[in-house]
Design an enzyme around this catalytic site. Structure first.
Site, short mmCIF file in Angstrom:
data_model
loop_
_atom_site.label_atom_id
_atom_site.label_comp_id
_atom_site.label_asym_id
_atom_site.label_seq_id
_atom_site.Cartn_x
_atom_site.Cartn_y
_atom_site.Cartn_z
CG ASP A 74 -8.09 9.95 1.72
OD1 ASP A 74 -7.15 9.34 2.26
OD2 ASP A 74 -8.46 9.71 0.56
CG ASP A 76 -8.70 6.09 5.09
OD1 ASP A 76 -9.59 6.92 4.82
OD2 ASP A 76 -8.01 5.52 4.22
CG ASP A 158 -2.16 -2.73 0.42
OD1 ASP A 158 -1.73 -2.18 1.44
OD2 ASP A 158 -2.74 -2.12 -0.50
#
EC number: 2.7.7.19
Length: 466
Positions: A74, A76, A158
């Protein structure tokens, strides 16, 4: 084996500061990415947002994977526009989420996820707006809608390898956390203080394992060090969220190595407590069965064959089932009801940790129930079982049990031959069973008593799977 597994967990010579207020900028001649490689819909979103006066970039896993030569699943986008501003620009956009508000922009079957730049939460709890941000007593973030700048967004991501921003218009990469360096060195490294980042979101421990397994990266020593102590925090994560994370862990094509890492880092027990107990008390059988199941799943994924979470969860939980069935039988319950009751109890307990949807729990129980029925082949039973829609899954599961060392007196081979036989051969196979007691089972069963001579059972596996 575990020493070999963790040889890839590299130890840096020195710990460096990875956050900058200004990024390292890699121009088109300094990296391999090209605009045409990315989803045209994602590129169009970036271009339209930039044209409307907002900052916008392709971000995270799609940039990381492209640099590694992996086709992203995907794409983003991160932007300075708020969710409401993004929705105003795209009629096919929909705002989702409460804990972390996002925008999904639909292009047929493809969905592009657009997130607004986030900032770190206020250090002082009195400064927090509960509508935008909140934490629990352990520091876990419950709501994360504090919007910020591009620089702040990079700081709150993160891992360094996920803090890369690609501008398809200028074809530049903005790197705030030495992410390109860590990609080149095949290293998973948290941004910021690892203990604090795991306390903010314990799922980051699972993500560290998932990325290490998927990318064949090592985990930097400061990133891995707190995990064993903080692993119990996973019990605080909502069970529905853990279901999605477990699917990502085990259905990515790298489930076998993921399982090894979860067990070593003590992350498996908070996810599957009953199976972890079975792994402790019967380690060889439990480890072999789960590893075999995950290895087969990995192979099917690599071959683009379908996989079902039901079969996966059936294998992950099965080692905890036989002992429960045996206890119920010792109380006088017949084999099939004992299997059904033990299965209901085990799945109900597991769903307290991982919310397995009913569309999967029902097939799990049917696969397990088939293990009790497959040894019962006399008369017309074999043909009726062969016509059962769950036969194939039950048969495959029987073969899995045998490959893990369960003794079934050749039950798997019998069913293999029966499927390939013609009608006359099948009748002969059924007649050959007449001298044997019909009743080997997938779970421990009590020996029947008869007034005549004692007959040898077909070889039911014991509670230990031996």
């Amino acid at each position: 084996m575990l020493k070999k597994l963790f040889q890839s967990f590299r130890t840096p010579l020195r710990r460096t500061q990875h956050i900058r207020s200004t990024p390292e900028v890699l121009n088109s001649g300094q990296h391999s990415l090209q605009k045409a490689q990315f989803s045209r819909y994602a590129v169009n979103i970036v271009e339209r947002l930039q044209g409307a006066g907002y900052q916008a970039y392709l971000v995270g896993g799609c940039v990381r994977d492209m640099l590694l030569g992996i086709t992203p699943k995907d794409f983003d986008v991160a932007t300075s526009a708020t969710p409401e501003q993004v929705r105003a620009e795209f009629r096919n956009a929909r705002i989702i989420g409460r804990r972390f508000k996002l925008v999904h922009i639909h292009f047929g079957r493809e969905i592009i996820e657009v997130a607004t730049f986030r900032a770190n939460h206020p250090q002082n709890e009195d400064d927090e707006d509960s509508n935008q941000s909140s934490r629990n007593e352990s520091g876990r973030i419950l709501r994360d809608n504090v919007y910020g700048t591009l620089e702040e967004d990079a700081q709150r991501r993160d891992f360094t390898i996920n803090a890369l921003y690609y501008d398809p218009v200028s074809e530049r990469i903005l790197d705030y956390a030495n992410g390109v360096h860590d990609i080149r060195n095949h290293l998973i490294r948290l941004i910021g203080d690892p203990k604090q980042r795991y306390q903010e979101d314990p799922v980051r421990m699972l993500r560290a394992v998932r990325f290490a397994a998927k990318l064949n990266f090592g985990i930097e020593k400061h990133t891995v060090q707190p995990i064993r102590d903080l692993a119990p925090m996973l019990r605080e994560i909502p069970s529905a969220r853990l279901f999605e994370e477990v699917l990502k862990l085990f259905l990515s094509g790298h489930g076998a190595i993921t399982f090894e890492m979860l067990v070593d880092l003590q992350l498996f027990a908070p996810l599957f407590p009953a199976s972890a107990d079975a792994l402790e008390y019967n380690p060889e059988y439990t480890h072999t069965l789960i590893s075999e199941a995950l290895t087969n799943t990995d192979l099917r994924i690599k071959q683009n064959k379908p996989v079902t979470p039901a079969f996966l969860f059936a294998a992950l939980l099965w080692p905890a089932l036989p002992a429960r069935v045996l206890r119920l039988q010792e109380r006088g319950m017949p084999p099939i009801p004992a299997m059904q009751e033990a299965a209901h109890e085990l799945i109900a307990e597991q769903c307290q940790r991982i919310a397995i949807p009913k569309r999967f729990t029902m097939p799990i129980r049917e696969i397990w129930d088939m293990q009790e029925r497959l040894p019962r082949r006399s008369g017309k039973r074999a043909d009726l079982l062969l016509d059962n829609p769950r036969f194939r899954a039950g048969y495959d599961f029987l073969l899995l049990r045998e490959s893990a060392g369960e003794q079934t007196d050749g039950l798997g081979e019998w069913w293999t031959d029966y499927q390939d036989a013609n009608d006359s051969e099948r009748r002969d196979m059924i007649r050959d069973l007449s001298g044997k007691e019909d009743g080997a089972s997938g779970a421990p069963r009590k020996r029947r008593r008869s007034s005549g001579s004692k007959r040898k059972r077909a070889g039911a596996p014991s509670a230990t799977g031996e």
